[in-house]
Design a protein around this motif. Structure first.
Motif, mmCIF file in Angstrom:
data_model
loop_
_atom_site.group_PDB
_atom_site.id
_atom_site.type_symbol
_atom_site.label_atom_id
_atom_site.label_comp_id
_atom_site.label_asym_id
_atom_site.label_seq_id
_atom_site.Cartn_x
_atom_site.Cartn_y
_atom_site.Cartn_z
ATOM 1 N N VAL A 49 -3.312 -1.616 12.242
ATOM 2 C CA VAL A 49 -2.469 -2.209 11.365
ATOM 3 C C VAL A 49 -1.840 -1.304 10.326
ATOM 4 O O VAL A 49 -2.451 -0.463 9.961
ATOM 5 C CB VAL A 49 -3.231 -3.233 10.459
ATOM 6 N N ALA A 50 -0.525 -1.569 10.201
ATOM 7 C CA ALA A 50 0.171 -0.625 9.534
ATOM 8 C C ALA A 50 0.844 -1.297 8.281
ATOM 9 O O ALA A 50 1.287 -0.487 7.333
ATOM 10 C CB ALA A 50 1.558 -0.234 10.242
ATOM 11 N N ALA A 51 0.792 -2.755 8.266
ATOM 12 C CA ALA A 51 1.048 -3.124 7.019
ATOM 13 C C ALA A 51 0.514 -4.643 6.865
ATOM 14 O O ALA A 51 0.135 -5.017 7.942
ATOM 15 C CB ALA A 51 2.536 -3.775 6.875
ATOM 16 N N ILE A 52 0.036 -5.324 5.646
ATOM 17 C CA ILE A 52 -0.691 -6.334 5.470
ATOM 18 C C ILE A 52 -0.201 -7.196 4.324
ATOM 19 O O ILE A 52 0.286 -6.681 3.232
ATOM 20 C CB ILE A 52 -2.217 -6.011 5.558
ATOM 21 N N GLY A 53 -0.204 -8.402 4.257
ATOM 22 C CA GLY A 53 0.105 -9.099 3.162
ATOM 23 C C GLY A 53 -0.920 -10.330 3.121
ATOM 24 O O GLY A 53 -1.489 -10.716 4.122
ATOM 25 N N PRO A 54 -1.148 -10.782 1.895
ATOM 26 C CA PRO A 54 -1.865 -11.951 1.590
ATOM 27 C C PRO A 54 -1.083 -13.346 1.682
ATOM 28 O O PRO A 54 0.125 -13.306 2.226
ATOM 29 C CB PRO A 54 -2.186 -11.646 -0.009
ATOM 30 N N ARG A 55 -1.744 -14.319 1.476
ATOM 31 C CA ARG A 55 -1.123 -15.633 1.238
ATOM 32 C C ARG A 55 -0.057 -15.581 -0.159
ATOM 33 O O ARG A 55 -0.235 -14.940 -0.959
ATOM 34 C CB ARG A 55 -1.879 -16.885 0.914
ATOM 35 N N MET A 84 3.469 -6.830 -0.261
ATOM 36 C CA MET A 84 3.204 -6.132 0.999
ATOM 37 C C MET A 84 2.545 -4.906 0.900
ATOM 38 O O MET A 84 3.178 -3.890 0.054
ATOM 39 C CB MET A 84 4.314 -6.045 2.108
ATOM 40 N N LEU A 85 1.477 -4.588 1.614
ATOM 41 C CA LEU A 85 0.815 -3.374 1.412
ATOM 42 C C LEU A 85 0.893 -2.641 2.797
ATOM 43 O O LEU A 85 0.753 -2.910 3.747
ATOM 44 C CB LEU A 85 -0.666 -3.380 0.847
ATOM 45 N N ALA A 86 1.478 -1.269 2.911
ATOM 46 C CA ALA A 86 1.699 -0.702 3.928
ATOM 47 C C ALA A 86 0.991 0.935 3.953
ATOM 48 O O ALA A 86 0.699 1.236 2.943
ATOM 49 C CB ALA A 86 3.149 -0.104 3.988
ATOM 50 N N ASP A 87 0.478 1.213 4.992
ATOM 51 C CA ASP A 87 0.005 2.426 5.455
ATOM 52 C C ASP A 87 1.083 3.611 5.289
ATOM 53 O O ASP A 87 2.022 3.380 5.814
ATOM 54 C CB ASP A 87 -0.543 2.405 6.878
ATOM 55 N N PHE A 119 -0.259 9.763 -0.762
ATOM 56 C CA PHE A 119 -0.646 8.394 -0.949
ATOM 57 C C PHE A 119 -1.355 8.015 0.275
ATOM 58 O O PHE A 119 -0.704 8.334 1.532
ATOM 59 C CB PHE A 119 0.255 7.395 -1.646
ATOM 60 N N SER A 120 -2.286 7.060 0.439
ATOM 61 C CA SER A 120 -2.730 6.351 1.342
ATOM 62 C C SER A 120 -2.020 5.104 1.506
ATOM 63 O O SER A 120 -1.881 4.441 2.965
ATOM 64 C CB SER A 120 -4.223 6.166 1.340
ATOM 65 N N HIS A 121 -1.717 4.384 0.697
ATOM 66 C CA HIS A 121 -0.761 3.020 0.898
ATOM 67 C C HIS A 121 0.261 3.195 -0.353
ATOM 68 O O HIS A 121 0.251 3.575 -1.227
ATOM 69 C CB HIS A 121 -1.718 1.760 0.656
ATOM 70 N N PHE A 122 1.367 2.138 0.161
ATOM 71 C CA PHE A 122 2.288 1.805 -0.720
ATOM 72 C C PHE A 122 2.345 0.428 -0.631
ATOM 73 O O PHE A 122 2.351 -0.491 0.292
ATOM 74 C CB PHE A 122 3.587 2.184 -0.258
ATOM 75 N N LEU A 123 2.356 -0.226 -2.038
ATOM 76 C CA LEU A 123 2.617 -1.474 -2.134
ATOM 77 C C LEU A 123 4.020 -1.865 -2.651
ATOM 78 O O LEU A 123 4.572 -1.358 -3.621
ATOM 79 C CB LEU A 123 1.621 -2.025 -3.310
#
Length: 276
Positions: free
Chosen positions: A119-125, A183-186, A88-92
């Motif tokens: 960036v290794a992880a990203i989150g929305p509001r 949270m979405l992670a690489d 997988f490219s990402h895990f949510l």
């Protein structure tokens, strides 16, 4: 362009109706193709089967654990299950008490990550039912600051006002850590740092993960252009062991990842116990 293949992990704990609602009404709205694994904590095989039926997914998409694994171990189990299906490219990582506002949220988050290769992880509001933003968290909070807040509570009230004011018009930015409720992670970076620290049961998983990413030169990012609503289930709030569990994770974080001395941790422990 990096291929986007997202694996989603939902950890469910004794709330099949909430999990089924989330899978059927929220995750089904996502426009990005994905693979889903639901980890049923403290559940029998039969309960796992019933949960799969309630969610309208295959039995193989639900992993039932007789033990309550908590957040870190539960999500790690979900990732290991996904990896049996391929790469997988990402895990949510997502709670089941979430309302997704933007059907294309995963594409948007993944696209932002591609444009910021550190960036290794990203989150929305992440907005609570009270309308307040729950993420991001821009600063490291030291043990000394926590001790001061506990001894002089008016300092914490002033800080809370400052944070609320700052969150009125949020801007996308690098941040210390984002909420793990969505949270979405690489995938490669997540595996490289050893996934979530299984020394925690609940709490502090995200700042610990942020420290792990920092150790390999990666960061977390807050995307203010997309958002979800967090209902915040009552299970953790009503847990009589909540404070003890949180403090155990807090001590692990400070000791293992921030290098706090034994004397500082001892002082913090005393203050936390005395100031209950």
């Amino acid at each position: 362009m990096k291929m986007t293949k997202i694996g989603i992990v939902v950890v469910s704990y004794k709330n099949a109706a909430m999990t089924a609602r989330y899978v059927r009404e929220e995750l089904s709205r996502l426009t990005c193709p994905h693979d889903l694994v639901v980890v049923a904590n403290a559940a029998s095989v039969e309960e796992g089967r019933a949960l799969a039926e309630a969610c309208g997914i295959a039995e193989s998409d639900v992993v039932a654990s007789a033990e309550n694994l908590g957040y870190a171990r539960g999500n790690n189990l979900g990732v290991r299950t996904l990896l049996q299906r391929g790469e997988f490219s990402h895990f949510l990582f997502t709670n089941d008490d979430i309302e997704i506002r933007d059907a294309d949220i995963l594409e948007r988050l993944a696209d932002t990550m591609q444009r910021h290769d550190d960036v290794a992880a990203i989150g929305p509001r992440i907005v609570g039912l009270d309308g307040r933003d729950q993420s991001p968290h821009d600063r490291y909070i030291s043990p000394w600051r926590l001790i001061g807040w506990r001894l002089f509570s008016f300092l914490r009230r002033r800080q809370g006002v400052a944070e609320a004011s700052a969150n009125e018009t949020p801007q996308s930015r690098y941040t210390y850590w984002v909420q793990g409720s969505f949270m979405l992670a690489d995938a490669e970076a997540f595996r490289r740092v050893g996934m979530f620290d299984e020394g925690t049961f609940l709490y502090f998983e995200e700042p610990i993960l942020a420290e792990k990413f920092r150790a390999i030169g990666r960061r977390m990012f807050f995307d203010a252009t997309s958002s979800v609503v967090h209902y915040e289930g009552s299970s953790t709030k009503s847990n009589p062991n909540r404070e003890r569990i949180e403090n155990e994770s807090r001590m692990l974080y400070f000791r293992k990842y921030r290098g706090a001395s034994a004397i500082v941790l001892w002082l913090l422990k005393i203050v936390l116990q005395w100031n209950r």
